[in-house]
Motif scaffolding. Structure first.
Motif, short mmCIF file in Angstrom:
data_model
loop_
_atom_site.label_atom_id
_atom_site.label_comp_id
_atom_site.label_asym_id
_atom_site.label_seq_id
_atom_site.Cartn_x
_atom_site.Cartn_y
_atom_site.Cartn_z
N GLY A 42 85.22 2.07 132.33
CA GLY A 42 85.49 1.03 133.32
C GLY A 42 86.96 0.63 133.31
O GLY A 42 87.61 0.53 134.35
N GLU A 64 89.26 12.20 131.18
CA GLU A 64 88.01 11.78 130.55
C GLU A 64 87.37 12.96 129.84
O GLU A 64 87.19 14.02 130.43
N ASN A 72 80.82 3.33 127.20
CA ASN A 72 80.19 2.01 127.17
C ASN A 72 80.02 1.40 128.55
O ASN A 72 79.17 0.53 128.73
N ILE A 73 80.82 1.84 129.51
CA ILE A 73 80.67 1.28 130.85
C ILE A 73 79.24 1.55 131.36
O ILE A 73 78.70 0.77 132.13
N THR A 77 74.97 -4.18 128.58
CA THR A 77 73.88 -5.00 129.14
C THR A 77 74.35 -5.82 130.35
O THR A 77 73.68 -6.77 130.73
N TYR A 365 82.05 -6.29 121.90
CA TYR A 365 80.88 -6.06 122.77
C TYR A 365 81.01 -6.86 124.05
O TYR A 365 80.02 -7.09 124.74
N LYS A 369 82.62 -7.47 131.09
CA LYS A 369 83.05 -8.57 131.95
C LYS A 369 84.54 -8.57 132.19
O LYS A 369 85.04 -9.09 133.17
#
Ligand SMILES: Cc1cc2nc3c(=O)[nH]c(=O)nc-3n(C[C@H](O)[C@H](O)[C@H](O)COP(=O)(O)OP(=O)(O)OC[C@H]3O[C@@H](n4cnc5c(N)ncnc54)[C@H](O)[C@@H]3O)c2cc1C
Lengths: 417, 95
Positions: A42, A64, A72-73, A77, A365, A369
């Motif tokens: 992200g 990439e 993780n993107i 959660t 973590y 956001k």
């Protein structure tokens, strides 16, 4: 590429959906770029997007090692919020929240941004006072917050165990603007927006080292050969230690695993995001109906994207402690992601001591956001060589200066943040 | 994970808390010229390797001894477990 619109969806629906095209190219790497971003998560994709869109830097490649969205993107959660306390953090996370609010219009992609509120439960008078203080800090940054008593929480979430003998629920801090976002749509939206503006997204290409010239970084070595760049911007989250080691750097970071869980699909039960204040447990409900929840890190260093059973038990106990009804639903899947845990729980967006080499990481973590603001601030740093005003504290040398940003106040113990 | 405790035999990992890299045993000399820098590096920087990693585990729910556990961070395989006391003494510490 043309823009998406309701009309286009309707037209495609009526004509068998045959007109959709891939939304980014699969280019071969050029010999040289102005900026190479290492890591197509992200943050890397958002950085490329804002570099091209806001700062006019379009000769950019995102490199990439797997496929975009495989890190993780695509494993988190999906909770977004701006309920931080410290001044090094809060304006940054509020900038991110504002960017989320305008994101779908900005990049013309449906990221399913759902501001359905986040409730942080409190269980004691001391915790209420701490939340009142945090709420005030949020107001100062323009984020907005409400301190709710038990009655108000009961109205929103009647199913919680309010009179639990050990952890009675006394109230909550509510951020109405918090909520969830469809995580991989964020990666795809930023990738499409960057590609449209000329950024090369190069997948299945691992950065294996840095090209150095006279002490400066002038490019990367990859599984597809050497690629030169005026600036190399590392943005590899859980792999930070492994990648920066190749430039001879030791980081204020440890890699740890965080697990997440999804239950079978249920009818709508949970209105927003709810977090347990006495243990570590947080839960929301996905659009498909699954309860999405998680808790603590496993606690030991690891690069394996899987955890162990004691934490599964611990997380489920946390769930049972606040909402016993969760015990009636079955666990469908669980997985883990490797976290770049920093020494004070806060991130880094900084130039390194090596000319031409930049670093973004330490998101712990909570980096989902942060995706929009992290991309924006990193792009600002890369384009202007000055930190963005909301990211001036995210320096790698802050421990030397005694300027940690330790929201939890637990010290240099990454597995406790 | 099962930790083969040198005194107690195989114990479940959930009885332990993990402190971090075993390099934390090597506390710098506080009187040295470069003590400030040395303490910064000791406290805040990590090797964070992918592969073999020696780390400090504390048997909190057991005999409360400190162990040095050598473990692979890619596979979680534990290859060696020693008493931290013995490791520290072998490195010249008094305790
Ligand atoms: C279970 C879980 C739950 C979470 N929940 C939340 C949450 O609710 N809210 C929140 O805000 N945050 C959450 N997070 C944290 C958040 O997901 C991360 O902080 C954030 O996604 C990290 O940034 P990223 O998207 O750029 O990382 P990634 O998507 O991991 O991107 C890094 C990329 O770098 C690539 N890479 C690595 N090495 C190389 C190399 N040598 N060459 C090329 N590429 C390389 C990787 O393949 C990867 O795609 C959660 C994380 C996990 C694991």
């Amino acid at each position: 590429m043309t823009n998406y619109s309701g009309l286009k969806v309707l037209w495609q629906g009526l004509t068998g959906n045959k007109g959709w095209k891939p939304v980014w190219r699969e280019p071969e790497p050029k010999a040289e770029y102005d900026v190479i971003i290492v890591g197509g998560g992200g943050h890397g994709l958002a950085t490329a997007y804002y570099l091209a869109k806001e700062f006019g830097v379009t000769n950019v490649a995102v490199i990439e090692k797997g496929w975009i969205g495989s890190g993780n993107i695509g494993r988190n959660t999906t909770i977004v919020r701006s309920n931080y306390l410290l001044k090094g953090n809060e304006p940054f996370y509020e900038q991110s929240m504002k960017l989320w609010e305008g994101l779908e219009q900005d990049f013309n992609y449906n990221a399913m941004i759902s501001q359905r509120g986040i409730l942080n439960l409190y269980h004691s008078d001391a915790q209420r006072d701490a939340f009142a203080r945090r709420g005030n800090a949020m107001h100062l940054a323009g984020a907005g917050a409400e301190l709710l008593d038990q009655d108000k929480v009961r109205k929103m979430a009647p199913f919680l165990d309010y009179d639990n003998a050990r952890f009675p629920i006394k109230g909550a801090l509510l951020q109405k603007r918090g909520g969830t976002v469809r995580h991989d749509a964020v990666a795809w939206g930023y990738a499409r927006g960057a590609d449209m503006r000329g950024v090369d997204i190069i997948q299945n290409c691992e950065v294996t080292g840095f090209q150095m010239d006279g002490g400066a970084c002038v490019g990367v070595q990859t599984s597809k050969g050497n690629i030169r760049a005026k600036k190399v911007a590392v943005c590899v989250a859980g792999s930070s230690g492994r990648v920066m080691e190749k430039a001879g750097m030791r980081l204020p970071i440890e890699s740890h695993v965080l697990q997440a869980f999804v239950s079978e699909g249920l009818k709508p039960t949970i209105p927003g995001v709810i977090t347990f204040g006495a243990g570590h447990f947080y839960v929301s409900q996905s659009d498909k109906g699954g309860l999405v929840f998680g808790g603590d890190l496993d606690g030991y260093n690891t690069y394996a994207q899987r955890g162990n059973l004691p934490v599964v038990e611990d997380v489920c106990e946390g769930g049972m402690a606040i909402m016993p009804m969760i015990g009636r639903s079955r666990l469908l899947r669980m997985w883990g992601g490797v976290m770049d845990m920093s020494m004070d729980g806060s991130p880094y967006i900084d130039k390194t001591d090596i000319d031409g080499l930049y670093f973004n990481g330490g998101w712990c973590y909570g980096g989902f956001k942060a995706t929009p603001a992290s991309g924006f601030c990193y792009a600002h740093l890369l384009a202007t060589d000055r930190p963005h005003e909301n990211a001036t504290e995210f320096r790698l040398d802050r421990f030397k200066r005694g300027a940690m940003i330790d929201e939890k106040g637990v010290g240099a113990q990454p597995n406790l943040h | 994970m099962i930790i083969n405790h040198p005194l107690l035999g195989p114990r479940d990992a959930s009885e332990f808390v993990v402190k971090g890299a075993a390099s934390l045993i090597d506390r710098p000399d506080w009187q040295a010229e470069n003590a400030t820098d040395a303490f910064h590096d000791y406290m805040y920087l990590r090797d964070n390797p992918a592969g073999e990693h020696a780390e400090l585990w504390y048997h909190e729910q057991g005999d409360r001894s400190w162990l040095v556990v050598t473990r692979n961070t890619l596979t979680h395989e534990v290859t060696k477990v020693e008493m931290a006391r013995d490791v520290a003494r072998a490195r010249g510490r008094s305790k």
